[in-house]
Design a protein around this motif. Structure first.
Motif, mmCIF file in Angstrom:
data_model
loop_
_atom_site.group_PDB
_atom_site.id
_atom_site.type_symbol
_atom_site.label_atom_id
_atom_site.label_comp_id
_atom_site.label_asym_id
_atom_site.label_seq_id
_atom_site.Cartn_x
_atom_site.Cartn_y
_atom_site.Cartn_z
ATOM 1 N N THR A 47 -1.782 11.065 11.370
ATOM 2 C CA THR A 47 -2.722 11.930 10.249
ATOM 3 C C THR A 47 -1.910 12.042 8.955
ATOM 4 O O THR A 47 -2.316 11.852 7.841
ATOM 5 C CB THR A 47 -2.850 13.369 10.873
ATOM 6 N N VAL A 48 -0.447 11.917 9.377
ATOM 7 C CA VAL A 48 0.262 11.885 8.120
ATOM 8 C C VAL A 48 -0.140 10.644 7.192
ATOM 9 O O VAL A 48 -0.224 10.532 5.977
ATOM 10 C CB VAL A 48 1.808 11.806 8.187
ATOM 11 N N GLY A 49 -0.251 9.464 7.961
ATOM 12 C CA GLY A 49 -0.597 8.175 7.377
ATOM 13 C C GLY A 49 -1.764 8.267 6.571
ATOM 14 O O GLY A 49 -2.018 7.810 5.790
ATOM 15 N N ALA A 50 -2.836 8.764 7.454
ATOM 16 C CA ALA A 50 -4.097 9.004 6.885
ATOM 17 C C ALA A 50 -4.189 9.900 5.352
ATOM 18 O O ALA A 50 -4.736 9.667 4.392
ATOM 19 C CB ALA A 50 -5.199 9.742 7.726
ATOM 20 N N SER A 51 -3.211 11.005 5.516
ATOM 21 C CA SER A 51 -3.151 11.777 4.495
ATOM 22 C C SER A 51 -2.375 10.866 3.246
ATOM 23 O O SER A 51 -3.016 11.131 2.182
ATOM 24 C CB SER A 51 -2.088 12.893 4.513
ATOM 25 N N LEU A 52 -1.485 10.103 3.508
ATOM 26 C CA LEU A 52 -0.762 9.427 2.243
ATOM 27 C C LEU A 52 -1.617 8.247 1.828
ATOM 28 O O LEU A 52 -1.584 7.765 0.703
ATOM 29 C CB LEU A 52 0.589 8.545 2.849
ATOM 30 N N MET A 53 -2.663 7.592 2.855
ATOM 31 C CA MET A 53 -3.514 6.882 2.448
ATOM 32 C C MET A 53 -4.606 7.317 1.493
ATOM 33 O O MET A 53 -5.195 6.779 0.563
ATOM 34 C CB MET A 53 -4.412 6.324 3.635
ATOM 35 N N GLN A 54 -4.917 8.504 1.781
ATOM 36 C CA GLN A 54 -6.001 9.242 0.942
ATOM 37 C C GLN A 54 -5.430 9.589 -0.644
ATOM 38 O O GLN A 54 -6.330 9.288 -1.285
ATOM 39 C CB GLN A 54 -6.190 10.801 1.347
ATOM 40 N N ARG B 45 -9.599 2.846 -0.900
ATOM 41 C CA ARG B 45 -8.205 3.403 -0.424
ATOM 42 C C ARG B 45 -7.631 2.316 0.649
ATOM 43 O O ARG B 45 -6.210 2.360 0.376
ATOM 44 C CB ARG B 45 -8.532 4.714 0.367
ATOM 45 N N VAL B 46 -8.234 1.985 1.616
ATOM 46 C CA VAL B 46 -7.616 0.923 2.182
ATOM 47 C C VAL B 46 -7.081 -0.138 1.552
ATOM 48 O O VAL B 46 -5.767 -0.461 1.974
ATOM 49 C CB VAL B 46 -8.352 0.479 3.427
ATOM 50 N N LYS B 47 -7.598 -0.739 0.804
ATOM 51 C CA LYS B 47 -7.175 -1.865 0.013
ATOM 52 C C LYS B 47 -6.021 -1.487 -0.930
ATOM 53 O O LYS B 47 -5.059 -2.082 -1.000
ATOM 54 C CB LYS B 47 -8.280 -2.470 -0.929
ATOM 55 N N ALA B 48 -6.116 -0.299 -1.336
ATOM 56 C CA ALA B 48 -5.030 0.118 -2.350
ATOM 57 C C ALA B 48 -3.743 0.268 -1.559
ATOM 58 O O ALA B 48 -2.482 -0.012 -1.935
ATOM 59 C CB ALA B 48 -5.499 1.582 -3.139
ATOM 60 N N TYR B 49 -4.004 0.819 -0.350
ATOM 61 C CA TYR B 49 -2.802 1.092 0.400
ATOM 62 C C TYR B 49 -1.992 -0.217 1.155
ATOM 63 O O TYR B 49 -0.774 -0.215 1.171
ATOM 64 C CB TYR B 49 -3.323 1.938 1.769
ATOM 65 N N MET B 50 -3.053 -1.107 1.327
ATOM 66 C CA MET B 50 -2.450 -2.532 1.712
ATOM 67 C C MET B 50 -1.488 -3.298 0.599
ATOM 68 O O MET B 50 -0.664 -3.873 0.763
ATOM 69 C CB MET B 50 -3.551 -3.454 2.139
ATOM 70 N N MET B 51 -2.097 -2.996 -0.656
ATOM 71 C CA MET B 51 -1.333 -3.436 -1.937
ATOM 72 C C MET B 51 0.045 -2.843 -2.107
ATOM 73 O O MET B 51 0.701 -3.585 -2.451
ATOM 74 C CB MET B 51 -2.323 -3.501 -3.109
ATOM 75 N N GLN B 52 -0.180 -1.439 -1.758
ATOM 76 C CA GLN B 52 1.163 -0.640 -1.890
ATOM 77 C C GLN B 52 2.272 -1.207 -0.928
ATOM 78 O O GLN B 52 3.268 -1.421 -1.192
ATOM 79 C CB GLN B 52 0.719 0.599 -1.544
#
Lengths: 218, 195
Positions: A47-54, B45-52
């Motif tokens: 959920t920390v991962g989900a929060s950072l991804m958000q 958001r998933v795409k931005a995360y992967m680029m990060q």
């Protein structure tokens, strides 16, 4: 089953983040089969991962991305809901994440002898960072006293052992690093089978095991 | 200050649904409209995360598309009482990334495994409403010290191993481990959990 020794949080966090190498992830995943409390920790870390991804800024997908996905979806069936089980043929002494790698009943594995009391089965993973192996220690016998150039994670699968640190049973994980020396001794009742992951050669105190090291790559 | 996008709600037929509702509908009735809404909210958001994490835009696009194909396929296994849609999507994206970028397998627990020792009664973290849980965790992360937040971010957002974090910050490996442990313990306490 009563698990008393858990992976430290630094391992759980990295496992949840996907930044833990494959070999180290293996005992963590196998421990999770035994341990509801660590599964809760993983849930929190994810959920920390989900929060950072958000909180990431967004990057737009290409214009036809959804169409491509829909087209691919049309060719695939959905997976069945979570109630079905395919575990019936699996040897219950191996937790599923480990079974995925070993794929064979423990008694049928081509164990490689390391002296009279200990045998190993090397597990192939794709990372170069560490080496995973199963160790089988005869009941009441021990692995020669050794230290560690790096980290050593040991997860008990069957039986148990004790060393200078504590007593370990099925599902328990020992996490040793640095200069700690120990001599694991299997319980008297049955052979002890462990999953052991190391990132550096063991440092045996005695000459004979040291001599055999290059042959067994331990 | 980046304007907060409203990512929590989907709008299907004038009625607001949470992401978890939408995902559950994809699972129970193969609802394509719900899936499209979820895709529009989460995919960028998933795409931005992967680029990060170091993927090129093309690879990030590919990983994100693959992630959503998996979201569709596995949706029937999603249990809205157990996790939020965002957490669930994060785990799928993470696994696709490991397969694609690191070309490694990921030892993972199959939640269907009967050997799993049955869970204990609900704990405070599990009792948080799933539509709020990500926000609650976000607030807890904000309470961490800068040092503690940094190691968490390097693990999740840059994908660094303990040794790589130690090299990057020029601190001993043992300090990385103890910082990660302290941070996580603080998060756990702030969410009412016990080890």
């Amino acid at each position: 089953m009563n698990v008393n020794h858990h992976p430290e949080d630094d391992l759980l966090v990295s496992y949840a983040a996907g930044s833990l190498a494959e070999s180290w992830s293996l005992p963590v995943a196998a421990h999770l089969s035994h341990c509801p409390s660590c599964r809760r920790s993983i849930d929190l870390a994810e959920t920390v991962g989900a929060s950072l991804m958000q909180r990431e800024e967004v990057v737009l997908m290409s214009g036809n991305a959804l169409d491509c996905i829909m087209a691919e979806i049309d060719t695939l069936p959905q997976d069945p809901p979570a109630s079905t089980s395919t575990i019936s043929e699996i040897n219950s002494r191996l937790p599923q994440p480990l079974w995925d790698y070993v794929g064979e009943d423990l008694d049928n594995l081509p164990w490689q002898k390391l002296g009279g009391d200990v045998a190993q089965f090397v597990i192939k993973t794709s990372d170069r960072e560490a080496q995973a192996r199963l160790l089988r220690i005869k009941a009441g016998k021990s692995v020669p006293c050794h230290g560690h150039g790096g980290r050593e994670l040991t997860l008990v699968l069957c039986g148990g052992f004790h060393d200078e640190v504590a007593e370990f049973g099925p599902g328990d994980m020992e996490d040793l690093s640095g200069e700690a020396f120990h001599q694991p001794i299997a319980g008297n009742q049955e052979d002890c089978i462990c999953l052991v992951v190391t990132d550096a050669p063991l440092r045996f105190q005695n000459f004979v095991p040291r001599l055999l090291q290059p042959i067994f790559k331990i | 200050m980046i304007p907060e996008l409203n990512t929590k709600q989907g709008d299907a037929g004038g009625v607001k649904f949470s992401h978890s509702d939408l995902l559950a509908r994809v699972g129970t009735s193969q609802d394509r409209e719900a899936f499209a809404t979820l895709f529009e909210a989460l995919a960028p958001r998933v795409k931005a995360y992967m680029m990060q994490l170091g993927a090129t835009p093309d690879t990030a696009e590919e990983i994100t598309q693959e992630t959503f194909v998996k979201v569709w396929r596995k949706a029937a296994q999603y249990d809205p009482n157990k996790s939020s849609a965002a957490t669930w999507a994060f785990t799928i994206a993470r696994n696709v990334r490991i397969d694609t970028l690191r070309k490694e397998n990921r030892p993972a627990l199959d939640p269907n495994e009967p050997m799993l020792v049955p869970d204990e009664p609900q704990t405070p973290f599990q009792e948080i409403e799933k539509s709020n849980v990500v926000d609650r965790v976000t607030s807890s992360i904000a309470e961490l010290s800068a040092d503690q937040r940094e190691v968490i971010q390097l693990s999740f957002m840059v994908g660094l191993s303990h040794q790589e974090i130690a090299n990057r910050l020029q601190i001993p490996l043992g300090t990385v481990k103890s910082r990660l442990r302290l941070s996580f313990e603080k998060l756990r306490l702030s969410l009412g959990e016990m080890r």
